[in-house]
Write an enzyme that holds these catalytic residues in place. Structure first.
Site, PDB file in Angstrom:
ATOM      1  N   THR A  49       2.938   9.760  -3.867  1.00  0.00           N
ATOM      2  CA  THR A  49       4.285   9.213  -3.972  1.00  0.00           C
ATOM      3  C   THR A  49       4.188   7.745  -3.583  1.00  0.00           C
ATOM      4  O   THR A  49       3.106   7.272  -3.237  1.00  0.00           O
ATOM      5  CB  THR A  49       5.273   9.926  -3.028  1.00  0.00           C
ATOM      6  OG1 THR A  49       5.000   9.489  -1.688  1.00  0.00           O
ATOM      7  CG2 THR A  49       5.127  11.433  -3.091  1.00  0.00           C
ATOM      8  N   CYS A  50       5.324   7.037  -3.622  1.00  0.00           N
ATOM      9  CA  CYS A  50       5.214   5.625  -3.291  1.00  0.00           C
ATOM     10  C   CYS A  50       4.940   5.441  -1.795  1.00  0.00           C
ATOM     11  O   CYS A  50       4.554   4.359  -1.357  1.00  0.00           O
ATOM     12  CB  CYS A  50       6.460   4.864  -3.723  1.00  0.00           C
ATOM     13  SG  CYS A  50       7.981   5.578  -3.140  1.00  0.00           S
ATOM     14  N   ASN A  51       5.120   6.495  -1.022  1.00  0.00           N
ATOM     15  CA  ASN A  51       4.880   6.359   0.411  1.00  0.00           C
ATOM     16  C   ASN A  51       3.622   7.042   0.910  1.00  0.00           C
ATOM     17  O   ASN A  51       3.270   6.914   2.075  1.00  0.00           O
ATOM     18  CB  ASN A  51       6.071   6.909   1.204  1.00  0.00           C
ATOM     19  CG  ASN A  51       7.232   5.950   1.184  1.00  0.00           C
ATOM     20  OD1 ASN A  51       7.019   4.741   1.179  1.00  0.00           O
ATOM     21  ND2 ASN A  51       8.439   6.477   1.146  1.00  0.00           N
ATOM     22  N   ARG A  52       2.940   7.777   0.039  1.00  0.00           N
ATOM     23  CA  ARG A  52       1.746   8.470   0.508  1.00  0.00           C
ATOM     24  C   ARG A  52       0.782   8.769  -0.630  1.00  0.00           C
ATOM     25  O   ARG A  52       1.178   8.910  -1.784  1.00  0.00           O
ATOM     26  CB  ARG A  52       2.107   9.752   1.252  1.00  0.00           C
ATOM     27  CG  ARG A  52       2.728  10.847   0.389  1.00  0.00           C
ATOM     28  CD  ARG A  52       3.138  12.036   1.230  1.00  0.00           C
ATOM     29  NE  ARG A  52       4.274  11.694   2.088  1.00  0.00           N
ATOM     30  CZ  ARG A  52       4.216  11.633   3.403  1.00  0.00           C
ATOM     31  NH1 ARG A  52       3.082  11.903   4.030  1.00  0.00           N
ATOM     32  NH2 ARG A  52       5.280  11.321   4.111  1.00  0.00           N
ATOM     33  N   HIS A  99       0.811  19.405   8.658  1.00  0.00           N
ATOM     34  CA  HIS A  99       1.133  18.129   8.018  1.00  0.00           C
ATOM     35  C   HIS A  99       1.882  18.361   6.702  1.00  0.00           C
ATOM     36  O   HIS A  99       2.947  17.798   6.474  1.00  0.00           O
ATOM     37  CB  HIS A  99      -0.146  17.322   7.779  1.00  0.00           C
ATOM     38  CG  HIS A  99       0.123  15.953   7.237  1.00  0.00           C
ATOM     39  ND1 HIS A  99       0.314  14.856   8.051  1.00  0.00           N
ATOM     40  CD2 HIS A  99       0.282  15.503   5.972  1.00  0.00           C
ATOM     41  CE1 HIS A  99       0.552  13.799   7.307  1.00  0.00           C
ATOM     42  NE2 HIS A  99       0.547  14.158   6.038  1.00  0.00           N
ATOM     43  N   SER A 109       8.981  11.768   6.068  1.00  0.00           N
ATOM     44  CA  SER A 109       9.434  10.740   5.139  1.00  0.00           C
ATOM     45  C   SER A 109       9.942   9.512   5.870  1.00  0.00           C
ATOM     46  O   SER A 109      10.288   9.577   7.049  1.00  0.00           O
ATOM     47  CB  SER A 109      10.555  11.293   4.254  1.00  0.00           C
ATOM     48  OG  SER A 109      10.072  12.361   3.497  1.00  0.00           O
ATOM     49  N   GLN A 116      13.910  14.321  -2.094  1.00  0.00           N
ATOM     50  CA  GLN A 116      13.036  14.215  -3.279  1.00  0.00           C
ATOM     51  C   GLN A 116      11.628  14.743  -3.015  1.00  0.00           C
ATOM     52  O   GLN A 116      10.978  15.261  -3.906  1.00  0.00           O
ATOM     53  CB  GLN A 116      12.915  12.767  -3.756  1.00  0.00           C
ATOM     54  CG  GLN A 116      14.115  12.270  -4.519  1.00  0.00           C
ATOM     55  CD  GLN A 116      15.098  11.597  -3.588  1.00  0.00           C
ATOM     56  OE1 GLN A 116      14.996  11.730  -2.375  1.00  0.00           O
ATOM     57  NE2 GLN A 116      16.048  10.883  -4.145  1.00  0.00           N
ATOM     58  N   GLY A 191      28.687 -13.147  -4.025  1.00  0.00           N
ATOM     59  CA  GLY A 191      27.577 -13.544  -3.150  1.00  0.00           C
ATOM     60  C   GLY A 191      26.494 -12.486  -3.069  1.00  0.00           C
ATOM     61  O   GLY A 191      26.487 -11.506  -3.821  1.00  0.00           O
ATOM     62  N   GLU A 192      25.614 -12.671  -2.109  1.00  0.00           N
ATOM     63  CA  GLU A 192      24.459 -11.793  -1.958  1.00  0.00           C
ATOM     64  C   GLU A 192      24.893 -10.365  -1.609  1.00  0.00           C
ATOM     65  O   GLU A 192      24.403  -9.392  -2.165  1.00  0.00           O
ATOM     66  CB  GLU A 192      23.572 -12.358  -0.853  1.00  0.00           C
ATOM     67  CG  GLU A 192      22.145 -11.894  -0.922  1.00  0.00           C
ATOM     68  CD  GLU A 192      21.327 -12.483   0.213  1.00  0.00           C
ATOM     69  OE1 GLU A 192      20.393 -11.827   0.656  1.00  0.00           O
ATOM     70  OE2 GLU A 192      21.658 -13.601   0.669  1.00  0.00           O
TER      71      GLU A 192
END
Lengths: 444, 276
Positions: A49-52, A99, A109, A116, A191-192
């Protein structure tokens, strides 16, 4: 057979490194095929995943397999082994299961409890299964992890409540309007802050987005980015009427929307609900406007308070989720240990049975005088004696609480009965694909 | 036999409460299954009574209540299945169980009935009104949940009901639908009642009930007040843009009036509708 986890995550590696070892670039299937060519790894699942980036493996020799996986990671992603040093973690057996269970439950997460990840774990498993890279061990492990994810989801409220301001605003809008697709959204300010919120909101399909700003050009610029239309600041009152959600993020020092102005709008709206989101500091909407019937006014502090409350609730649920994980890890560890004893049990039984058959053969001349019925009875009795002799030690071996006990017992049995290691291993191979029966007996 | 629907209704109320408080989908499915079983048992009971009596078994207050409970259970089940939304069950089923207690204790007896009730108009009159009442009961429960959720959102305290109820818009739509259906059948029931009274020519009969058949009889009077109230809720909302919250309140209060008319007025006060 041992369980091994080798990987890195957002907890151990910076985003630059995670990008480098992202399996999505070359594909999980390619990685699985590559792993299949490495005999030290018997079964494997690649979770990316994008994190692991994690590899779950079943192997006979964990140390050898871990070294192999380290080499694989470096070679497959084309990075130097040194770059990976210190970022990878390795977990064995029970700890590897713990784990994965925590990952599947969303406990590991970045945003604790996000839903997800369970789907991603399921996909990773399905990909490995399709490539026939899973066997009895990983099948059991991953199915158990799905169970953990589901239990945590249904038995705790870990995944509930918005934990970001824009998500809190969206979930409120859904609770007021039900469906956002028919709604008109008006944004004051370009604005931002306005852009940030707008981007999140526009991820939800709405009917129309209008942007108004004191400088028409910046309204146009933001409207272009978000896929809406810009209006002139002077047409604001006309635009307010049909709007269901108004987000204000101007730099004005005095309230832009006074109670009187909102009240006038509500009359043209015939009291259809109006959701005002004021993310400006200082505030753009008079607080008293929230008193009007069917006007729901939330400012940035209100939204942040909701987020803080939800985060606190999640923390409170953490312990319950961890308890579920512990329970499931214990159950899995029990199964794993029972499995570890299987080769010894099978070898022992085979040895006993071999002795029995040899003795029956030796006594054949003396038994020759017996009728077929009596012969069958002798066969049955000798078989039963072995069954009964083996029952207690088999049960004891399988229910040993400590994994080192299982190893010690197995070792002792191997020595006492001089079960050749090859014999035990060969028996283990035969039993590898079959789960040990729950009643504690092993059919050869 | 009279006890079974009540017991099942009570069990479903408990299951709906468990579903609502623990948000356990299994409890929810069990609740729906129990309520369906209760409605089926009740259908069977009413069918038996119909065969026994030889006419639709809803003359007399306890019988009418039983019939009303049956309609309410069916209407609720229809709402739940069509909207896939179980949250209202926890509010509706206790009312169902409590009301069903009345015909369970005061078991309706069906003997010979006054000749005047044999008219098909009577059956239409009563069944329309009972169906209207069932719709109003649903509208009331939906209105109550709307107000509860509205208060939480308005007070910026997103708590118990926020996590459990559908959106305000959905509740409002369901509420208006229930009121519309209820109002239609109330109108129908009242008109049919009037036609029936004229046709049966009560005025010239010596029946004391006929003498009481005026606008000022409590039962008829409260029914007309209900009609005015729901008409108001329905048309003023559309015409002037009354807020959804006020409609929700009105539907909650309206049903209290209906209930008042149904049970205490029906039992003790009316002089025109005391047929048994």
């Amino acid at each position: 057979m041992h369980l091994l986890l080798f990987g890195l995550s957002h907890r151990t590696a910076p985003v630059e490194l995670r990008e480098q070892v992202d399996f999505a670039r070359r594909g999980v299937d390619a990685a699985l095929d590559e792993l299949a060519r490495r005999p030290a790894v018997a079964e494997s699942v690649v979770l990316s995943t994008c994190n692991r980036a994690e590899i779950y493996a079943a192997c006979a020799r964990p140390d050898q397999a871990a070294a192999e996986l380290g080499r694989f990671m470096a070679e497959f992603h084309g990075v130097t082994p040194a770059a990976l040093d210190g970022h990878f973690y390795r977990r064995d057996d029970d700890e590897a299961a713990r784990h994965l269970f925590r990952v599947a439950a969303g406990l590991d997460s970045l945003v604790v409890g996000e839903p997800q990840i369970l789907g991603q774990v399921k996909e990773a498993y399905a990909a490995a299964q399709e490539r026939r890279r899973t066997g009895a061990l990983l099948n059991r492990l991953f199915h158990a992890s799905f169970g953990v994810g589901k239990r945590v989801r249904t038995e705790t409220s870990l995944g509930e409540g918005a934990v970001s301001v824009s998500y809190a605003a969206v979930s409120l809008a859904k609770k007021i309007f039900g469906d956002l697709t028919g709604l008109n959204v008006l944004m004051l300010g370009a604005g931002e802050m306005a852009e940030l919120t707008g981007v999140h909101l526009m991820a939800q399909p709405v009917k129309r987005l209008t942007v108004a700003s004191r400088t028409f050009a910046s309204a146009q610029a933001l409207a272009g980015k978000l896929g809406g239309s810009a209006i002139d600041w002077r047409d604001l009152d006309a635009a307010l009427g049909p709007s269901d959600i108004v987000i204000t993020a101007t730099g004005a020092t005095a309230p832009v929307l006074t109670k009187a102005r909102v009240g006038a709008t509500m009359r043209t709206r015939r009291n259809r609900p109006l959701f005002l989101i004021d993310i400006a500091v200082p505030r753009d909407i008079e607080a008293a406007a929230g008193e009007i019937e069917q006007v729901f006014l939330y400012n940035i502090d209100d939204l942040q308070a909701i987020v803080a409350e939800n985060l606190a609730k999640r923390t409170a649920e953490l312990q319950r989720a961890e308890a579920i994980v512990r329970e499931e890890v214990d159950a899995f560890a029990q199964w794993l240990r029972a499995r570890g004893a299987v080769p010894t049990v099978v070898a022992l039984r085979e040895r006993f049975d071999a002795i029995r058959l040899a003795e029956l053969e030796r006594l054949e001349p003396k038994l020759a005088g017996l009728g077929p019925d009596a012969k069958a009875r002798v066969d049955e009795i000798t078989h039963l004696i072995i069954e009964k002799l083996l029952l207690t030690p088999t049960q004891q071996l399988k229910s040993a609480a400590d994994p080192s006990d299982v190893v010690a017992y197995s070792d002792a049995l191997n020595r006492l009965f001089r079960l050749a290691p090859s014999e035990a291993e060969a028996a283990g191979e035969r039993a590898a694909d079959a789960d040990p029966p729950a009643d504690g007996t092993v059919k050869p | 036999m009279h006890l079974i629907p009540f017991l099942l209704y009570a069990a479903s109320a408990i299951a709906y409460a468990a579903h609502f408080s623990r948000r356990d989908p299994r409890a929810g499915r069990a609740a729906t299954a129990i309520l369906t079983a209760a409605a089926l048992a009740h259908t069977f009971l009413i069918g038996m009574q119909r065969m026994q009596a030889g006419y639709m078994p809803f003359s007399g207050t306890p019988a009418a209540i039983s019939f009303f409970v049956w309609l309410l259970a069916l209407a609720y089940l229809y709402t739940e299945l069509s909207s896939d939304e179980r949250a209202m069950g926890v509010f509706v089923t206790p009312l169902i169980a409590v009301l069903q207690l009345i015909p369970t204790i005061d078991v309706p007896a069906f003997g010979a009935r006054p000749a005047v009730l044999a008219s098909p108009l009577f059956a239409l009159h009563v069944s329309s009104l009972l169906f209207a009442y069932a719709s109003f009961a649903l509208a009331c429960m939906i209105g109550v949940t709307y107000v509860l959720l509205f208060k939480e959102i308005k007070a910026k305290h997103l708590g118990y009901f926020y996590a459990r109820l559908p959106s305000l818009a959905v509740l409002d739509r369901m509420n208006m639908k229930a009121i519309t259906v209820g109002w239609t059948f109330l109108t129908l029931g009242v008109v049919i009642g009037g036609v029936w009274a004229l046709q049966a020519d009560f005025r010239s009969s010596s029946d004391p009930r006929a003498q009481a058949m005026t606008m000022m009889d409590p039962k008829i009077f409260v029914a007309l007040v209900c009609w005015l109230l729901y008409s108001f809720a329905l048309f003023v909302r559309r015409a002037t843009g009354w807020g959804a919250r006020r409609s929700a309140w009105l539907s909650a209060i309206g049903f209290l009036l209906v209930l008042l008319n149904f049970v205490p007025v029906g039992y003790f006060l009316t002089k025109s509708h005391n047929f048994f």
